[in-house]
Write a protein that holds these residues in place. Structure first.
Motif, mmCIF file in Angstrom:
data_model
loop_
_atom_site.group_PDB
_atom_site.id
_atom_site.type_symbol
_atom_site.label_atom_id
_atom_site.label_comp_id
_atom_site.label_asym_id
_atom_site.label_seq_id
_atom_site.Cartn_x
_atom_site.Cartn_y
_atom_site.Cartn_z
ATOM 1 N N LEU A 40 4.093 9.389 9.823
ATOM 2 C CA LEU A 40 5.468 8.963 9.550
ATOM 3 C C LEU A 40 5.614 7.454 9.692
ATOM 4 C CD1 LEU A 40 8.416 9.689 8.956
ATOM 5 C CD2 LEU A 40 8.739 10.056 11.408
ATOM 6 N N LEU A 41 5.016 6.863 10.731
ATOM 7 C CA LEU A 41 5.106 5.422 10.923
ATOM 8 C C LEU A 41 4.432 4.662 9.776
ATOM 9 C CD1 LEU A 41 4.403 5.309 14.755
ATOM 10 C CD2 LEU A 41 6.516 4.569 13.645
ATOM 11 N N LEU A 42 3.253 5.105 9.377
ATOM 12 C CA LEU A 42 2.562 4.454 8.264
ATOM 13 C C LEU A 42 3.379 4.558 6.974
ATOM 14 C CD1 LEU A 42 -1.045 5.703 9.023
ATOM 15 C CD2 LEU A 42 -0.315 3.309 9.059
ATOM 16 N N ALA A 43 3.995 5.722 6.763
ATOM 17 C CA ALA A 43 4.800 5.925 5.554
ATOM 18 C C ALA A 43 6.057 5.064 5.549
ATOM 19 C CB ALA A 43 5.185 7.399 5.424
ATOM 20 N N GLN A 44 6.425 4.508 6.703
ATOM 21 C CA GLN A 44 7.577 3.613 6.801
ATOM 22 C C GLN A 44 7.166 2.140 6.873
ATOM 23 O OE1 GLN A 44 9.498 5.211 10.300
ATOM 24 N NE2 GLN A 44 10.621 6.755 9.132
ATOM 25 N N CYS A 64 4.794 -8.938 1.953
ATOM 26 C CA CYS A 64 3.776 -8.091 2.579
ATOM 27 C C CYS A 64 4.035 -6.650 2.131
ATOM 28 C CB CYS A 64 3.834 -8.192 4.098
ATOM 29 S SG CYS A 64 3.213 -9.745 4.760
ATOM 30 N N ILE A 65 3.231 -6.179 1.192
ATOM 31 C CA ILE A 65 3.468 -4.876 0.569
ATOM 32 C C ILE A 65 2.507 -3.836 1.142
ATOM 33 C CG2 ILE A 65 3.536 -3.605 -1.609
ATOM 34 C CD1 ILE A 65 3.936 -6.309 -3.018
ATOM 35 N N PRO A 66 2.992 -2.811 1.837
ATOM 36 C CA PRO A 66 2.103 -1.745 2.304
ATOM 37 C C PRO A 66 1.459 -1.010 1.129
ATOM 38 C CG PRO A 66 4.200 -1.689 3.473
ATOM 39 C CD PRO A 66 4.382 -2.627 2.322
ATOM 40 N N LEU A 67 0.160 -0.758 1.248
ATOM 41 C CA LEU A 67 -0.597 -0.065 0.195
ATOM 42 C C LEU A 67 -1.212 1.211 0.736
ATOM 43 C CD1 LEU A 67 -2.746 -2.779 -1.636
ATOM 44 C CD2 LEU A 67 -0.400 -2.103 -2.062
ATOM 45 N N HIS A 218 2.470 1.464 -3.725
ATOM 46 C CA HIS A 218 3.022 0.438 -2.848
ATOM 47 C C HIS A 218 4.404 0.874 -2.363
ATOM 48 C CE1 HIS A 218 4.707 -0.993 -6.790
ATOM 49 N NE2 HIS A 218 5.770 -1.165 -6.032
ATOM 50 N N TYR A 219 4.788 0.311 -1.229
ATOM 51 C CA TYR A 219 6.037 0.674 -0.548
ATOM 52 C C TYR A 219 7.099 -0.359 -0.851
ATOM 53 C CZ TYR A 219 9.106 1.912 3.422
ATOM 54 O OH TYR A 219 10.163 2.278 4.220
ATOM 55 N N ASP A 220 8.268 0.111 -1.222
ATOM 56 C CA ASP A 220 9.404 -0.763 -1.498
ATOM 57 C C ASP A 220 10.251 -0.860 -0.234
ATOM 58 O OD1 ASP A 220 12.001 -1.728 -2.281
ATOM 59 O OD2 ASP A 220 11.491 -1.286 -4.352
ATOM 60 N N TRP A 221 10.300 -2.050 0.362
ATOM 61 C CA TRP A 221 11.041 -2.218 1.607
ATOM 62 C C TRP A 221 12.534 -1.930 1.434
ATOM 63 C CZ3 TRP A 221 8.384 -2.402 5.878
ATOM 64 C CH2 TRP A 221 7.119 -2.990 5.910
ATOM 65 N N SER A 222 13.075 -2.227 0.266
ATOM 66 C CA SER A 222 14.526 -2.084 0.090
ATOM 67 C C SER A 222 14.953 -0.634 -0.082
ATOM 68 C CB SER A 222 14.988 -2.906 -1.121
ATOM 69 O OG SER A 222 14.381 -2.444 -2.314
ATOM 70 N N THR A 223 14.090 0.208 -0.665
ATOM 71 C CA THR A 223 14.451 1.601 -0.920
ATOM 72 C C THR A 223 13.740 2.590 -0.005
ATOM 73 O OG1 THR A 223 12.723 1.907 -2.598
ATOM 74 C CG2 THR A 223 14.864 1.045 -3.338
ATOM 75 N N GLY A 224 12.633 2.164 0.629
ATOM 76 C CA GLY A 224 11.846 3.083 1.431
ATOM 77 C C GLY A 224 11.073 4.089 0.608
#
Length: 240
Positions: A40-44, A64-67, A218-224
């Motif tokens: 869950l933490l990684l997915a956030q 910084c884009i999580p991949l 990639h993870y979008d910080w604004s939308t989650g």
């Protein structure tokens, strides 16, 4: 999960990736994080070293884009297949955390040879051998000689790459790329869905290698929301 220190923001400092930016991390300290909580933490968008969990909270930048790589869909690129063909004699072995003098010496030589930095044994122990969640160690051998090592967190649906280092004398074998390929393969063998590669920073050359493991999300910080990366990989492959 046992939280020692609630989340708070660090003071602004110079960004190590983009020279014209300032960075700040939101961080907390925790232990006894189970596999489901780690996923869950990684997915956030959280990352970690030891008990220290962090993610960027920079006031003017979200670069910084999580991949993460979709393990079931991954296939090595042409250049990655060349690395595998060239890597005769290389073998990755996986097991529990195991600290030895030889492993620390590899870390010390890698820090000096690749980054011209001195290694700190206390930081090494804190970052990699004070586990706060289920953890694994990768050991890379060349003709049965230990030449590299890395650390993985294991979530309920993923492996998370924490750090990898190697003997600079073997850089021509691309041990960094080889280790990622074998770790993705290992995650697939465990039936896991994702392999997390950390943060990718467009415009930072030393992060460019992360964009060459596809299909990745990639993870979008604004939308989650996680979504598939599109377009050709950016820049040259610099990670060895």
């Amino acid at each position: 999960m046992h939280i020692f220190q609630q989340a708070q923001n660090e003071e602004l400092t110079d960004c190590p990736y983009l020279g014209d930016q300032r960075k700040s991390y939101c961080y907390f300290l925790a232990s006894r994080v189970d596999a489901a909580e780690m996923s869950l933490l990684l997915a956030q968008g959280w990352r970690k070293f030891g008990l220290y969990f962090f993610r960027p909270e920079c006031p003017q930048c979200r670069n910084c884009i999580p991949l993460r790589v979709r393990v079931a869909d991954f296939a090595p690129s042409r250049s990655q297949r060349r690395v595998l063909r060239k890597a005769q004699g290389l073998e990755a072995r996986f097991g529990p955390l195991r600290l030895t003098d030889q492993i620390y010496d590899l870390y010390r030589r890698h820090s000096q040879g690749r980054f011209d930095q001195s290694a700190d044994p206390e930081d090494f122990l804190y970052n990699f051998y004070m586990p706060s969640c289920p953890a694994l160690q990768t050991e890379l051998y060349y003709n049965d000689e230990l030449i590299g090592a890395g650390f993985l967190d294991q979530g309920s649906d993923c492996l998370n790459s924490v750090y990898f280092f190697y003997d600079p004398a073997y850089a021509h074998l691309h041990p960094g790329t080889f280790s990622i390929l074998r770790e993705i393969e290992y995650a697939k063998g465990l039936g896991l869905s994702f392999y997390y590669l950390g943060y990718y920073v467009p415009g930072c050359r030393r992060m460019g290698y992360k964009d060459h493991f596809r299909p990745r999300e990639h993870y979008d910080w604004s939308t989650g929301v996680w979504s598939e990366a599109i377009g050709p990989p950016e820049g040259p492959v610099e990670f060895q």
